[in-house]
Write an enzyme that holds these catalytic residues in place. Structure first.
Site, short mmCIF file in Angstrom:
data_model
loop_
_atom_site.label_atom_id
_atom_site.label_comp_id
_atom_site.label_asym_id
_atom_site.label_seq_id
_atom_site.Cartn_x
_atom_site.Cartn_y
_atom_site.Cartn_z
CE LYS A 88 26.50 20.51 43.06
NZ LYS A 88 27.06 20.91 44.35
CG ASP A 116 25.92 31.10 36.49
OD1 ASP A 116 24.83 31.13 37.05
OD2 ASP A 116 26.89 31.81 36.85
CD GLU A 168 23.11 33.52 41.18
OE1 GLU A 168 24.29 33.65 40.80
OE2 GLU A 168 22.44 32.50 40.97
O1 LIG Z 1 21.04 24.93 40.69
C1 LIG Z 1 21.42 25.95 40.07
N1 LIG Z 1 21.20 26.04 38.73
C2 LIG Z 1 21.58 27.15 38.03
N2 LIG Z 1 22.15 28.22 38.60
C3 LIG Z 1 22.37 28.20 39.95
C4 LIG Z 1 22.94 29.34 40.57
O2 LIG Z 1 23.25 30.42 39.78
C5 LIG Z 1 23.20 29.34 41.94
F1 LIG Z 1 23.74 30.45 42.49
C6 LIG Z 1 22.88 28.23 42.75
C7 LIG Z 1 23.16 28.23 44.20
C8 LIG Z 1 22.22 27.71 45.07
C9 LIG Z 1 22.47 27.71 46.44
C10 LIG Z 1 23.67 28.23 46.93
F2 LIG Z 1 23.90 28.23 48.25
C11 LIG Z 1 24.63 28.74 46.05
C12 LIG Z 1 24.37 28.74 44.68
C13 LIG Z 1 22.30 27.10 42.14
C14 LIG Z 1 22.04 27.08 40.75
MG LIG Z 2 23.37 29.87 37.73
#
Ligand SMILES: O=c1[nH]cnc2c(O)c(F)c(-c3ccc(F)cc3)cc12
Ligand SMILES: [Mg+2]
Length: 214
Positions: free
Chosen positions: A144, A169, A199
């Site tokens: 991000k 995303d 997801e």
């Molecule tokens: O670092 C990322 N790179 C790309 N996509 C991601 C993602 O789709 C996530 F849901 C998350 C995510 C990770 C931990 C959580 F608690 C929530 C979302 C991280 C990434």
């Molecule tokens: Mg992602």
């Protein structure tokens, strides 16, 4: 445990998915990550938004920032016409290797090149390295804090044309507020938010689609 999560996902795909069948590879990843262990694939719900934007854009040259296991790479590549090319940048060599094998299992390796390195290093080299003028579609799904920096880098490197589509995303969770503010206030983009869910979970997330104007 000896193996990494991406390797466990790869082994599941190799065990249950039909070789050369991209949809069965996507289903295998989604069932593993919804039932056995969560992983940061774009998933099927946001994946349907990704599908719709790819089909509407009909891109010839695609850039993906953040490959991970290659789930979204397969998702995009399965919808590309013959001759179209997808370049995906991944900074983690282990992720990149797993992605190559998952993409190969889906029968899409001829359309896809995975470049290992940091986006800020590789984006300025793309024109020279790939002999490409512009990208028609960019899927942003790496980290991000890099969304805005890398988007500005794409502009500075003259890799976007009027009509190029950027889809990001996780603009809600984990969130990319500086990217959203830039896209929603810049006169150079027409931006639209697609609400969805994180997801494999009930948490709110969403994707931002931005069309480069000039
Ligand atoms: O670092 C990322 N790179 C790309 N996509 C991601 C993602 O789709 C996530 F849901 C998350 C995510 C990770 C931990 C959580 F608690 C929530 C979302 C991280 C990434
Ligand atoms: Mg992602």
């Amino acid at each position: 445990s000896g193996t990494s999560r991406p390797v466990r996902i790869l082994h599941h795909v190799q065990k249950v998915a039909q070789y050369g069948d991209a949809q069965s590879v996507l289903s295998a990843v989604d069932s593993y990550c919804s039932k056995i262990e969560w992983a940061m694939n774009v998933g099927d719900l946001k994946g349907q938004i990704l599908d719709a934007v790819v089909l509407e854009t009909r891109p010839h040259y695609v850039l993906e920032l953040g490959t991970y296991c290659g789930y979204s790479t397969v998702r995009i590549a399965r919808l590309l016409p013959p001759g179209a090319r997808l370049f995906s940048i991944e900074m983690n060599p282990q992720y990149a290797q797993v992605a190559r094998e998952i993409i190969q299992h889906a029968g899409l390796d001829a359309k896809v090149d995975i470049l290992v390195g940091c986006t800020s290093d590789l984006i300025p080299q793309l024109k020279k390295k790939l002999d490409i003028e512009k990208f028609d579609f960019v899927f942003i799904d790496h980290w991000k804090v890099s969304y805005l920096r890398d988007t500005k880098l794409l502009e500075e490197c003259d890799l976007l044309r009027p009509g190029s589509v950027l889809l990001a995303d996780n603009v809600t969770c984990p969130g990319a507020p500086d990217y959203l503010h830039y896209m929603r206030t810049s006169p150079r983009y027409e931006s639209q938010y697609f609400p969805s869910r994180l997801e494999y979970l009930q948490v709110e997330d969403g994707m931002e689609k931005s069309v480069f104007l000039a």
